[in-house]
Design an enzyme around this catalytic site. Sequence first.
Site: not given
Ligand SMILES: *Cc1c(COP(=O)(O)O)cnc(C)c1O
Length: 598
Positions: A295, A317, A582
């Site tokens: 993020k 938000e 992610s």
């Molecule tokens: C917020 C988040 C997501 C989901 O958000 P996307 O916009 O779909 O990437 C996925 N993995 C993690 C670790 C997150 O913090």
Amino acid sequence: MKYPENIQETAKLLPDYLGFIFYEKSPRFFNGELPEIPKSVQKVGVFVGASLYEIRNKIRKYDLELVQLHGNETPEFCALLKHHNVEIIKVFLVDENFDFEVIRPYETVCDYFLFDTKGQNPGGNGTAFNWEILKNYPSQKPFFLSGGIGLEEIKMIKQLNLPIYAIDVNSKFETAPGLKNIKLLKTTIAAIVQMSLRPVLKKNKTMKYNITENGFYGNFGGAFIPEMLYPNVEELRQNYLNYTNEPGFQAEFQQLLKDYVGRPTPLYFAEHLSAKYNTKIYLKREDLCHTGAHKINNTIGQILMAKRLGKTRIIAETGAGQHGVATATVCALMGLECIVYMGEIDIKRQAPNVARMKMLGAEVRSATSGSKTLKDATNEAIRDWINNPIDTYYIIGSVVGPHPYPDMVARFQSVISAEIKQQLMEKEARENPDYVIACVGGGSNAAGAFYHFLNEKVKLIAVEAAGKGIDSGESAATSVLGKIGIIHGSKTLLMQSEDGQITEPYSISAGLDYPGIGPLHAHLFESKRAEFMAVTDDEAMQAGLNLCKTEGIIPAIESSHALAVLDQKKFDKNDVVVINLSGRGDKDLNTYIDYFGL
Ligand SMILES: *Cc1c(COP(=O)(O)O)cnc(C)c1O
């Protein structure tokens, strides 16, 4: 190409395409067996007035990805050929009297044009035509340039500044018909790289899956916003590309990604996981970013955008608090005021992230209306923006919201796939994997991981949260359960009731708990460019634990959804599979503890 050994040696130089002439009268006529060549090299069959039946047989026999048509093939013929799942290059032979009117009927039925010299033979004459004629090229369609091209001519191409997509070299690189001079090719490719000609060429490719000028991906996207917001969104739309393309912006962005976020993140070959699933698995380690997930790539980009626009107050938000923390972090870094809207229930559920935001100097404002969760926080943030149009910038946390947000966020996150390409080149001597897999909440980590592969031959898998099961009433699998509607200012797929009220989503993973998906993903779903899979809470939790045990990495539960695909889909032994990890699992410890009774 004609001779197996020569084909293999040329393929090792990783050209974008290799061509095989299936025209019996040509001295380069190919009729043999194809040796194995890297998957990133696309095979082109070259035909002169062949029948549909002949072409279809060759497509099947040699697994051709494109056909180049050198005869008098009609537009109707091309349209029929299109059904065979190949890209079509239509050739036009050019002399001083060439009239561009002839290309017009082919616009909708071909993928590329190719301009070659009008000479004695249908091709391979070894002479160039007067390229100045191309200055009058009336089309947007990318084209190949051919005819008498050697190293000297390539230097001229650089100066021509025409929208050339690819260079087709033939007779000037041969020692005999169909036999390429490898040494000369090598020198020439090196020269192309040195001249930085390759990106110039590639950018002229049709970007079928990228956004249009007015903010649509196919049927999805746009900016459906109250009139009061129009000036803000329009200000951003007019400026975002200019600012992000500025060398100064890019330099600052790249510097922060490197020194503050810790990029490039590793592309880790997961040896034990690979052995277990009998395929080659790479993990893109976004979990190693500062603040623990991808993020921050986006919030860094947007805070620089806010500064360029002269804004002094930042709003955002957040649902689970992850985007709130990433926003509070960059506001602290830049010394800007930060207000984060969060549903009252989420504030209670996500106490550690609320504490983090406060420590970073942000004010967390509770949204007490409606279901007191993410969508209510979003409504509050939008209300704030309407009331403070001059000094306030709204940082959206995923590839959602009105145009230009989805495109802007995807561009900031695209650093993920840009790095994957480079890292795969080092590790596998190829830019493109066979698969990229990523989880989708709003879709930003997936958009970043897919971005530079959207128009390449790479299979994309988007993984949604099925929660307790698709039909359980407790799910967040938007592509299956959603219908077209408008959420967050964007036309996309979202989960809604019969009368269009947004349905509360559910997933064990807070980051996937979103009732819509970004418009890019709605388009990838509708066009079948990406395969969408849904993974339940239980499947994700097991996959997460599996990664801990096999590789010593505790993943975020969001990322565990992407990992669960390994149990559901069979991959080939030689497939290169990239999974976007992610985020890290620290934030999810309590959920893991409760679930496994640790
Ligand atoms: C917020 C988040 C997501 C989901 O958000 P996307 O916009 O779909 O990437 C996925 N993995 C993690 C670790 C997150 O913090």
